[in-house]
Scaffold this motif. Sequence first.
Motif, mmCIF file in Angstrom:
data_model
loop_
_atom_site.group_PDB
_atom_site.id
_atom_site.type_symbol
_atom_site.label_atom_id
_atom_site.label_comp_id
_atom_site.label_asym_id
_atom_site.label_seq_id
_atom_site.Cartn_x
_atom_site.Cartn_y
_atom_site.Cartn_z
ATOM 1 N N TRP A 193 0.917 -1.113 0.099
ATOM 2 C CA TRP A 193 0.117 0.185 -0.022
ATOM 3 C C TRP A 193 0.894 1.329 -0.087
ATOM 4 O O TRP A 193 1.988 1.270 0.430
ATOM 5 C CB TRP A 193 -0.868 0.098 1.063
ATOM 6 N N ALA A 194 0.552 2.266 -0.377
ATOM 7 C CA ALA A 194 0.876 3.593 -0.448
ATOM 8 C C ALA A 194 0.204 4.842 0.060
ATOM 9 O O ALA A 194 -0.931 4.671 -0.449
ATOM 10 C CB ALA A 194 1.781 3.821 -1.734
ATOM 11 N N TYR A 195 0.697 5.658 0.623
ATOM 12 C CA TYR A 195 -0.153 7.082 0.885
ATOM 13 C C TYR A 195 0.937 8.104 0.584
ATOM 14 O O TYR A 195 1.942 8.029 0.807
ATOM 15 C CB TYR A 195 -0.356 6.974 2.239
ATOM 16 N N ASN A 196 0.306 9.471 0.112
ATOM 17 C CA ASN A 196 1.121 10.513 -0.073
ATOM 18 C C ASN A 196 0.409 11.624 0.718
ATOM 19 O O ASN A 196 -0.758 11.781 0.462
ATOM 20 C CB ASN A 196 1.135 10.739 -1.760
ATOM 21 N N LEU A 197 1.281 12.545 1.439
ATOM 22 C CA LEU A 197 0.437 13.778 1.911
ATOM 23 C C LEU A 197 1.506 14.906 1.353
ATOM 24 O O LEU A 197 2.562 14.851 1.743
ATOM 25 C CB LEU A 197 0.969 13.267 3.536
ATOM 26 N N GLU A 198 0.893 15.894 0.873
ATOM 27 C CA GLU A 198 1.364 17.070 0.413
ATOM 28 C C GLU A 198 1.374 18.052 1.664
ATOM 29 O O GLU A 198 0.304 18.098 2.428
ATOM 30 C CB GLU A 198 0.898 17.642 -0.858
ATOM 31 N N LEU A 199 2.673 18.669 1.941
ATOM 32 C CA LEU A 199 2.790 19.384 3.435
ATOM 33 C C LEU A 199 3.284 20.826 2.710
ATOM 34 O O LEU A 199 4.182 21.104 2.097
ATOM 35 C CB LEU A 199 3.756 18.739 4.186
ATOM 36 N N PRO A 200 2.484 21.945 3.252
ATOM 37 C CA PRO A 200 3.126 23.333 2.778
ATOM 38 C C PRO A 200 4.144 23.493 3.832
ATOM 39 O O PRO A 200 4.440 22.779 4.611
ATOM 40 C CB PRO A 200 1.951 24.035 3.151
ATOM 41 N N ARG A 201 4.735 24.673 3.390
ATOM 42 C CA ARG A 201 6.044 24.989 4.255
ATOM 43 C C ARG A 201 5.381 25.995 5.524
ATOM 44 O O ARG A 201 5.013 27.054 5.541
ATOM 45 C CB ARG A 201 6.849 25.777 3.537
ATOM 46 N N VAL B 162 13.200 23.550 7.700
ATOM 47 C CA VAL B 162 14.114 24.373 7.957
ATOM 48 C C VAL B 162 15.067 24.851 6.940
ATOM 49 O O VAL B 162 15.638 25.906 6.846
ATOM 50 C CB VAL B 162 14.994 23.969 9.121
ATOM 51 N N HIS B 163 15.523 23.960 5.901
ATOM 52 C CA HIS B 163 16.581 24.062 4.830
ATOM 53 C C HIS B 163 15.995 24.465 3.550
ATOM 54 O O HIS B 163 16.911 24.571 2.629
ATOM 55 C CB HIS B 163 17.497 23.001 4.835
ATOM 56 N N THR B 164 14.657 24.572 3.314
ATOM 57 C CA THR B 164 14.218 24.672 1.941
ATOM 58 C C THR B 164 13.115 25.931 2.138
ATOM 59 O O THR B 164 12.395 26.168 3.216
ATOM 60 C CB THR B 164 13.571 23.623 1.221
ATOM 61 N N ASP B 165 12.748 26.492 0.820
ATOM 62 C CA ASP B 165 11.713 27.479 1.046
ATOM 63 C C ASP B 165 10.473 27.178 0.665
ATOM 64 O O ASP B 165 9.445 28.068 0.328
ATOM 65 C CB ASP B 165 12.350 28.690 0.151
ATOM 66 N N GLY B 166 10.188 25.809 0.158
ATOM 67 C CA GLY B 166 8.995 25.786 -0.487
ATOM 68 C C GLY B 166 8.281 24.258 0.388
ATOM 69 O O GLY B 166 8.597 23.885 1.693
ATOM 70 N N PRO B 167 7.237 23.601 -0.283
ATOM 71 C CA PRO B 167 6.447 22.762 0.406
ATOM 72 C C PRO B 167 7.389 21.331 0.442
ATOM 73 O O PRO B 167 8.359 21.459 -0.152
ATOM 74 C CB PRO B 167 5.238 22.397 -0.492
ATOM 75 N N CYS B 168 6.816 20.342 1.067
ATOM 76 C CA CYS B 168 7.558 19.036 0.822
ATOM 77 C C CYS B 168 6.478 17.751 0.881
ATOM 78 O O CYS B 168 5.262 18.285 0.973
ATOM 79 C CB CYS B 168 8.339 18.696 2.124
ATOM 80 N N SER B 169 6.857 16.698 0.603
ATOM 81 C CA SER B 169 5.807 15.681 0.808
ATOM 82 C C SER B 169 6.401 14.492 1.494
ATOM 83 O O SER B 169 7.265 14.193 1.400
ATOM 84 C CB SER B 169 5.236 15.432 -0.828
ATOM 85 N N LEU B 170 5.374 13.844 1.781
ATOM 86 C CA LEU B 170 5.486 12.561 2.792
ATOM 87 C C LEU B 170 5.210 11.419 1.829
ATOM 88 O O LEU B 170 3.804 11.319 1.924
ATOM 89 C CB LEU B 170 5.060 12.648 4.262
ATOM 90 N N ARG B 171 5.612 10.239 1.604
ATOM 91 C CA ARG B 171 5.066 8.965 0.822
ATOM 92 C C ARG B 171 5.437 7.741 1.916
ATOM 93 O O ARG B 171 6.340 7.538 2.655
ATOM 94 C CB ARG B 171 5.715 9.071 -0.237
ATOM 95 N N LEU B 172 4.461 7.179 2.246
ATOM 96 C CA LEU B 172 4.179 5.901 2.935
ATOM 97 C C LEU B 172 4.084 4.782 2.297
ATOM 98 O O LEU B 172 2.768 4.869 1.575
ATOM 99 C CB LEU B 172 3.375 6.040 4.417
ATOM 100 N N ARG B 173 4.830 3.782 2.418
ATOM 101 C CA ARG B 173 4.642 2.536 1.438
ATOM 102 C C ARG B 173 4.848 1.309 2.562
ATOM 103 O O ARG B 173 5.927 1.127 3.122
ATOM 104 C CB ARG B 173 5.632 2.477 0.318
ATOM 105 N N GLY B 174 3.809 0.255 2.596
ATOM 106 C CA GLY B 174 3.870 -0.899 3.156
ATOM 107 C C GLY B 174 4.324 -1.873 2.306
ATOM 108 O O GLY B 174 3.717 -1.983 1.090
ATOM 109 N N ARG B 175 5.243 -2.627 2.501
ATOM 110 C CA ARG B 175 6.126 -3.605 1.424
ATOM 111 C C ARG B 175 5.878 -4.734 2.035
ATOM 112 O O ARG B 175 5.738 -5.174 2.911
ATOM 113 C CB ARG B 175 7.247 -3.145 0.987
ATOM 114 N N GLU B 176 6.342 -5.769 1.124
ATOM 115 C CA GLU B 176 6.225 -7.331 1.533
ATOM 116 C C GLU B 176 7.127 -7.637 2.595
ATOM 117 O O GLU B 176 8.297 -6.773 2.819
ATOM 118 C CB GLU B 176 6.561 -8.209 0.392
ATOM 119 N N GLY B 177 6.997 -8.168 3.742
ATOM 120 C CA GLY B 177 8.060 -8.828 4.571
ATOM 121 C C GLY B 177 7.839 -8.048 5.821
ATOM 122 O O GLY B 177 8.807 -7.711 6.647
ATOM 123 N N GLY B 178 6.526 -7.179 5.895
ATOM 124 C CA GLY B 178 6.627 -6.307 6.943
ATOM 125 C C GLY B 178 7.381 -4.904 7.022
ATOM 126 O O GLY B 178 7.634 -4.290 8.008
#
Length: 200
Positions: free
Chosen positions: A10-18, A59-75
């Motif tokens: 499974w995978a989830y993406n989260l867009e985060l503003p600065r 802290v080190h950039t001037d723009g947004p970032c994104s977080l991606r979470l992925r569940g893979r085989e083998g836990g």
Amino acid sequence: MATVAKPQPWAYNLELPRDPRAPGVARSTLRAVLDRHGMGELGDVAELLACELVTNAYVHTDGPCSLRLRGREGGRLRVSVWDSGPEVPAAFGEAGESLPGTAGVEGGRRGLWLVRRWADRWGSYTFEPERYGSAGGKMLWFELVAPKRASPVGCEECAALEAVRRRVTGEGDEEYAIDAAIAVRRHFRSAHLLPEGAVW
């Protein structure tokens, strides 16, 4: 005869503003996803490492970032953080390199040091806008494998703090429940994640 379906990746993406609240939003989202997918035992370490990477992006950039979470085989859990900064921090290094000492922690590279110390695997990618037709930037990632990194068996303080947290949560006292959860995490990080003598 009933069968149980094999868990799918499974995978989830989260867009985060600065925004200074972004690390907290990332932490809450990560905890919810792991709990729903039965990977809650990875929560403390995954939250700590993901929050450190999102904080670095803020802290080190001037723009947004994104977080991606992925569940893979083998836990396995893969957490990736993209930001617009093109340079991979030297402290992140390569998986085969030796870990920096306590001086690296004191020098403001604590988050990257913790990734190298506690993740099972880590790495990075850079994106060139001309080549990929994207916003460019970089992605830092780490993987954790379940079940591990839960509070060490036999730690009496871990057990006592967790018992208090469960009790006040069951009583419905939200303020004390938050304080108790913070106490559990603070002890876990200081006693089991950071090396002796490291500066928090």
